[in-house]
Design a protein around this motif. Sequence first.
Motif, PDB file in Angstrom:
ATOM      1  N   ASN A  38       0.805  -1.223   0.000  1.00  5.75           N
ATOM      2  CA  ASN A  38       0.000   0.000   0.000  1.00  5.75           C
ATOM      3  C   ASN A  38       0.839   1.275   0.000  1.00  5.75           C
ATOM      4  O   ASN A  38       0.307   2.368   0.193  1.00  5.75           O
ATOM      5  N   GLY A  39       2.141   1.088  -0.226  1.00  5.46           N
ATOM      6  CA  GLY A  39       3.021   2.253  -0.154  1.00  5.46           C
ATOM      7  C   GLY A  39       3.398   2.794  -1.522  1.00  5.46           C
ATOM      8  O   GLY A  39       3.015   2.265  -2.569  1.00  5.46           O
ATOM      9  N   ASP A  40       4.165   3.869  -1.500  1.00  5.19           N
ATOM     10  CA  ASP A  40       4.687   4.472  -2.722  1.00  5.19           C
ATOM     11  C   ASP A  40       6.107   3.961  -2.963  1.00  5.19           C
ATOM     12  O   ASP A  40       6.773   3.457  -2.052  1.00  5.19           O
ATOM     13  N   TRP A  41       6.578   4.123  -4.194  1.00  4.05           N
ATOM     14  CA  TRP A  41       7.948   3.747  -4.510  1.00  4.05           C
ATOM     15  C   TRP A  41       8.919   4.642  -3.750  1.00  4.05           C
ATOM     16  O   TRP A  41       8.747   5.859  -3.689  1.00  4.05           O
ATOM     17  N   LYS A  42       9.939   4.021  -3.164  1.00  4.27           N
ATOM     18  CA  LYS A  42      10.956   4.743  -2.400  1.00  4.27           C
ATOM     19  C   LYS A  42      12.326   4.466  -3.013  1.00  4.27           C
ATOM     20  O   LYS A  42      12.698   3.322  -3.242  1.00  4.27           O
ATOM     21  N   ASN A  43      13.073   5.530  -3.274  1.00  7.35           N
ATOM     22  CA  ASN A  43      14.411   5.378  -3.842  1.00  7.35           C
ATOM     23  C   ASN A  43      15.401   4.893  -2.789  1.00  7.35           C
ATOM     24  O   ASN A  43      15.398   5.373  -1.653  1.00  7.35           O
ATOM     25  N   ILE A  44      16.236   3.947  -3.188  1.00  7.77           N
ATOM     26  CA  ILE A  44      17.279   3.399  -2.320  1.00  7.77           C
ATOM     27  C   ILE A  44      18.631   3.607  -2.994  1.00  7.77           C
ATOM     28  O   ILE A  44      18.796   3.280  -4.169  1.00  7.77           O
ATOM     29  N   ARG A  45      19.587   4.143  -2.246  1.00  8.86           N
ATOM     30  CA  ARG A  45      20.933   4.308  -2.804  1.00  8.86           C
ATOM     31  C   ARG A  45      21.549   2.943  -3.078  1.00  8.86           C
ATOM     32  O   ARG A  45      21.416   2.014  -2.274  1.00  8.86           O
ATOM     33  N   MET A  46      22.255   2.822  -4.195  1.00 10.48           N
ATOM     34  CA  MET A  46      22.792   1.524  -4.592  1.00 10.48           C
ATOM     35  C   MET A  46      24.057   1.706  -5.428  1.00 10.48           C
ATOM     36  O   MET A  46      24.340   2.772  -5.945  1.00 10.48           O
ATOM     37  N   LEU A  47      24.809   0.595  -5.547  1.00 13.09           N
ATOM     38  CA  LEU A  47      25.930   0.507  -6.470  1.00 13.09           C
ATOM     39  C   LEU A  47      25.917  -0.876  -7.107  1.00 13.09           C
ATOM     40  O   LEU A  47      25.831  -1.894  -6.396  1.00 13.09           O
ATOM     41  N   SER A  48      26.010  -0.919  -8.421  1.00 16.24           N
ATOM     42  CA  SER A  48      26.156  -2.206  -9.091  1.00 16.24           C
ATOM     43  C   SER A  48      27.476  -2.846  -8.700  1.00 16.24           C
ATOM     44  O   SER A  48      28.470  -2.156  -8.463  1.00 16.24           O
ATOM     45  N   PHE A  49      27.518  -4.178  -8.635  1.00 16.84           N
ATOM     46  CA  PHE A  49      28.792  -4.876  -8.517  1.00 16.84           C
ATOM     47  C   PHE A  49      29.629  -4.519  -9.746  1.00 16.84           C
ATOM     48  O   PHE A  49      29.103  -4.357 -10.848  1.00 16.84           O
ATOM     49  N   GLY A  50      30.931  -4.443  -9.585  1.00 19.70           N
ATOM     50  CA  GLY A  50      31.799  -4.241 -10.733  1.00 19.70           C
ATOM     51  C   GLY A  50      31.685  -5.399 -11.710  1.00 19.70           C
ATOM     52  O   GLY A  50      31.691  -6.563 -11.317  1.00 19.70           O
ATOM     53  N   ASN A  51      31.548  -5.079 -13.005  1.00 17.36           N
ATOM     54  CA  ASN A  51      31.396  -6.059 -14.092  1.00 17.36           C
ATOM     55  C   ASN A  51      30.035  -6.738 -14.097  1.00 17.36           C
ATOM     56  O   ASN A  51      29.833  -7.741 -14.799  1.00 17.36           O
ATOM     57  N   SER A  52      29.080  -6.227 -13.308  1.00 19.15           N
ATOM     58  CA  SER A  52      27.757  -6.839 -13.273  1.00 19.15           C
ATOM     59  C   SER A  52      27.020  -6.649 -14.588  1.00 19.15           C
ATOM     60  O   SER A  52      27.204  -5.660 -15.304  1.00 19.15           O
TER      61      SER A  52
END
Length: 467
Positions: free
Chosen positions: A117-131
């Motif tokens: 029932n919530g809204d989309w929330k942005n989460i800080r992230m980093l891709s793995f290297g070479n992902s």
Amino acid sequence: MKKIFIILPLFLSGFLFSQKKPQKKPVKKTTVAKFNYHDEFRKISDEVMTNGTAYENLGELTKGIGPRFSATPGYIKAVEWAEKKLKSIGIEMIWRMEAKAPVWIRGRESLQIKTANGDWKNIRMLSFGNSEGTGGKDLTGEIVLINSTSELNAMSIGQLKDKIVFVNLPMDPKIINTNDSYLLTAKSKLISASVIAKTGAKALIIRSLTTAMDDTPHAKMVYYEPDDKVRIPALSIGVRSADELEKLLKNQKVTAKLNMTAQSKGDTTNPNIIAEIQGKKDSKVIVLGAQLDSWDFGEGAIDDGTGVAQCIEVLRTFKALGIENNHTIRVVFYANSENGGQGREMYAAYVKKKQEKHVFALGTDAGGYSPRGFSLDMPPQRRRQIFEWKNYFLPYGVYDFDQTEAIQDISPLKKLDIPLAELVVDTQRYFDYHHSEQDTFDKVNKRELLLGATAMTQLIFMIDKNW
């Protein structure tokens, strides 16, 4: 940077080995001098602590060049800077050794989560290297929390199909040596994209491997297996976000929406930089190593600009004090350490092919913090010799010679039976910043950095005069 090593295919074509090293001058015979080692250690310490330029050099590298990721213009700028800096301290023998480097582009990346029932929330992230990325398209799926291998093994076939697996596995705070804690966590199959892909899951999210309690994401290198039928995207999130997500998952369903344009574009070459002061007695080599590359989002100060600056300082100090070195003192700045490790493999292959006699190899990749000792990965008789020098090091706060692993970029030289050592420092703050945008010049203390360079120079001096 601490790394998990795997067997990598070598790029050892004639093209790479055809590069010519500058011609050496004839070696002159010298007589063996006797030393008061306490006095020699004091001379080295006084020179480094009074006239050392490691901190200023680090500032130039991190602030002047910034990120120097493999296969990017930033790395080439770092190469040119290193060559110029080495020439400025009087080093004449400098050359490049090309090594394979993957071309991986992070691109745009985003992660959002929402409850029913919530809204989309942005989460800080980093891709793995070479992902692998998501092709720039939204990848959406229900998040499933798995925090132990027993939980993973208990999953029935198909239970994780099309799910997004989340692993909130912290570094163990009970392990005092943070390097050991990091490696233990990093080796867990729970954070292996290949292992998780075999369950049918379509993405992997992990808690960053860090001792910090903030929300900064920390990068990690991905290792896909050759037989992987599917290569899933993998990414890290900050500690606070990870803990909050776990709390949500205990009470309700949570959906993730991931969008990554990360992609691999084949391979290119990047050079190792090699510089040396020729031996006055023979052509045997003592080598010091540090990685020149960094991640693509940070300055790479503690990982491993500090090591680069310390290696330059060792050569500068030998020159400034007019030390007549018996063996060749060589520095190698390794390419592609963060997302491939081909630079270290290339150098080891070069040594094997040329049949160069290496007396000793020393690595520095621990952040430039206060030195505590040296980890000695070598035969017992060699360890005992270094133990006998302990009293010379004690006045400089260097006392720990009991550790026995060298896992930095010098590690492939172990296959050639070369005695290895790495600088041991106080690592309690290292993983606060490791592999993150927080790895910046302001995190480095000038005095600690110079103390590490002092200890390295003292050890190289002792090896040169006694081995």
